[in-house]
Design an enzyme around this catalytic site. Structure first.
Site, PDB file in Angstrom:
ATOM      1  N   ARG A  50       0.846  -1.203   0.000  1.00 53.13           N
ATOM      2  CA  ARG A  50       0.000   0.000   0.000  1.00 53.13           C
ATOM      3  C   ARG A  50       0.876   1.246   0.000  1.00 53.13           C
ATOM      4  NH1 ARG A  50      -1.324   1.574   4.656  1.00 53.13           N
ATOM      5  NH2 ARG A  50      -2.171  -0.376   5.467  1.00 53.13           N
ATOM      6  N   TYR A 103     -17.806  16.530 -14.983  1.00 50.00           N
ATOM      7  CA  TYR A 103     -18.074  15.088 -15.036  1.00 50.00           C
ATOM      8  C   TYR A 103     -19.055  14.750 -13.906  1.00 50.00           C
ATOM      9  CZ  TYR A 103     -17.339  10.085 -14.494  1.00 50.00           C
ATOM     10  OH  TYR A 103     -17.539   8.734 -14.375  1.00 50.00           O
ATOM     11  N   ASP A 176      -8.733  18.611 -14.290  1.00 46.35           N
ATOM     12  CA  ASP A 176      -9.040  17.246 -14.727  1.00 46.35           C
ATOM     13  C   ASP A 176      -8.757  17.212 -16.234  1.00 46.35           C
ATOM     14  OD1 ASP A 176     -10.275  14.953 -15.714  1.00 46.35           O
ATOM     15  OD2 ASP A 176     -12.019  15.099 -14.399  1.00 46.35           O
ATOM     16  N   LYS A 201      -9.641   6.131 -19.109  1.00 48.84           N
ATOM     17  CA  LYS A 201     -10.008   6.619 -20.433  1.00 48.84           C
ATOM     18  C   LYS A 201      -8.787   6.561 -21.371  1.00 48.84           C
ATOM     19  CE  LYS A 201     -13.616   7.245 -17.924  1.00 48.84           C
ATOM     20  NZ  LYS A 201     -14.001   8.520 -17.332  1.00 48.84           N
TER      21      LYS A 201
HETATM   22  C1  LIG Z   1     -14.338   8.956 -16.024  1.00 48.27           C
HETATM   23  C2  LIG Z   1     -14.011  10.308 -15.563  1.00 48.27           C
HETATM   24  C3  LIG Z   1     -13.712  10.583 -14.221  1.00 48.27           C
HETATM   25  C4  LIG Z   1     -13.815   9.523 -13.135  1.00 48.27           C
HETATM   26  O1  LIG Z   1     -12.883   8.511 -13.306  1.00 48.27           O
HETATM   27  P1  LIG Z   1     -13.139   6.971 -12.876  1.00 48.27           P
HETATM   28  O2  LIG Z   1     -11.886   6.310 -13.304  1.00 48.27           O
HETATM   29  O3  LIG Z   1     -14.366   6.512 -13.580  1.00 48.27           O
HETATM   30  O4  LIG Z   1     -13.328   6.995 -11.389  1.00 48.27           O
HETATM   31  C5  LIG Z   1     -13.387  11.872 -13.873  1.00 48.27           C
HETATM   32  N1  LIG Z   1     -13.344  12.862 -14.794  1.00 48.27           N
HETATM   33  C6  LIG Z   1     -13.611  12.639 -16.093  1.00 48.27           C
HETATM   34  C7  LIG Z   1     -13.553  13.767 -17.055  1.00 48.27           C
HETATM   35  C8  LIG Z   1     -13.955  11.367 -16.522  1.00 48.27           C
HETATM   36  O5  LIG Z   1     -14.254  11.170 -17.820  1.00 48.27           O
END
Ligand SMILES: *Cc1c(COP(=O)(O)O)cnc(C)c1O
Length: 386
Positions: A50, A103, A176, A201
């Protein structure tokens, strides 16, 4: 070193030292604990997985390099990264300013958990105009949370302008960067303090791993995040660390193809009589096309478009499309399609959806790297069914 080379080599150098086996690919270190020779000397710095794991370390090193950061931290999901950040840097009574077209999962986390349970105040503003961000600042503001381009309306905010506002008021700016990946946009270089990605993604890119990360260069902020990463424990597993190291190797070639396909499809849809409007930052018609050209080195693979009609037309279209899988998520090599009003944003009340410009016939596509002719032909046959 150029990014194409970093993507393949950083964090994954073969161990040619005595005892090393020279693997050209990072081994998956599954050990939960590491034996030591002396009581007070952890072997190579590793004690317990961890707190630190060689596979995750390799990934974190690569992630940092890709965003021009000193530090990278990997988490079990994008939202785990966000949770760790909030737990590390905020306390009850603090105020956060966020983009109003965020998001959905981020908004749920901020409002339903950090606001409702921990009394963190959140203001959602239209950050397309940086003045709206500045106007929302109060004595308790600690953090600005931006996402650009946003999901699904592909609105942009000016990272450099908002970074200046953040600096002037001693606030932390987080961006983000999931939609652009580290290949097309680097917020730290534009003045942001912390970059966040859902590696689920584009960064992993193959729809087969859930993960998230934070990259930053500030020592003090890093110390706090690193402490919480271990203390709260929302770490990325060794297997997923390996998956993302592997996926990242092709990020550059994938992003170029995503973009080339998306540009062709966006132009095609824009000229189609059954399509009302197309939203893609790479189109001249995008109201923030100039800003996109200024702060991004490419336009990415996400397109939203509105059909002439409503939910019925959207339904017919989606039921007839073949190559685009009807699924949430984005950023994989395979094309995906979804209707926000029926799927990702169904929990947002219709009135609230309409207020931000999210109509019932809005379709969002994550353009994959299949041959673009096949994708366009598929779109055309599904549009004919309406
Ligand atoms: C998918 C997504 C998240 C969240 O990520 P997870 O891996 O699903 O927890 C946050 N911001 C954006 C823009 C996303 O597309």
């Amino acid at each position: 070193m150029k990014i194409e080379t970093q993507l393949i080599h950083i964090g994954e150098e073969p161990n040619l030292k005595e005892g090393g086996s020279g693997d050209v690919v990072m081994p998956i270190h599954l050990a939960s604990t590491f034996a030591r020779q002396k009581v007070d000397e952890p072997t190579a710095g590793y004690e317990y997985s961890r707190s630190g794991n060689p596979t995750r370390d390799g990934l974190e090193k690569r992630l940092a390099t890709l965003e021009g950061a000193t530090y990278g931290l990997a988490f079990a999901s994008g939202l785990a990264a966000e949770t760790t950040l909030f737990l590390s840097l905020l306390k009850t009574g603090d105020h956060v300013i966020a983009f109003d077209d965020l998001y959905g999962g981020s908004r749920r986390l901020f409002s339903r958990i950090f606001h409702e349970n921990f009394d963190v105040a959140i203001s959602y503003v239209d950050a397309r105009n940086p003045e709206n961000v500045e106007a929302a600042i109060n004595d308790n503001t600690r953090l600005i949370w931006m996402e650009t381009p946003t999901n699904p309306l592909l609105k942009l905010c000016d990272i450099a302008a908002i970074a200046e506002i953040a600096k002037a008021h001693h606030l932390i700016l987080v961006v983000d960067n999931t939609f652009m990946s580290a290949y097309f946009q680097n917020p730290l270089k534009l003045g942001a303090d912390i970059v966040m990605h859902s590696t689920t993604k584009y960064m992993n890119g193959h729809s087969d791993s859930v993960g998230g990360c934070l990259m930053l260069s500030d020592d003090h902020l890093h110390e706090k995040l690193r402490f919480t990463q271990n203390a709260a424990g929302a770490i990325l597993s060794p297997f997923d660390s390996f998956m993302i190291l592997r996926g990242l190797k092709t990020l550059a070639v994938r992003m170029k193809q995503h973009e080339a396909n998306a540009l062709a499809i966006a132009h095609h849809l824009e000229a189609h009589p059954k399509v009302k409007r197309v939203i893609y930052p790479g189109l001249e018609s995008h109201p923030q096309h100039d800003l996109a050209k200024k702060q991004m080195s490419g336009f990415g693979g996400m397109i939203s478009f509105e059909l002439n009609g409503g939910l019925a037309e959207a339904n017919t279209f989606l039921e007839n499309i073949r190559y685009f899988a009807l699924a949430e998520s984005l950023g994989g090599v395979e094309s995906l399609i979804e209707c926000p009003a029926l799927m990702t944003h169904a929990s947002v009340p219709k009135a609230a959806r309409e207020q931000i410009g999210l109509s019932d016939s809005l379709i969002r596509i994550s353009v994959g790297i299949e041959h673009v002719d096949d994708l366009i032909e598929d779109m055309d046959q599904a549009l004919r069914q309406i």
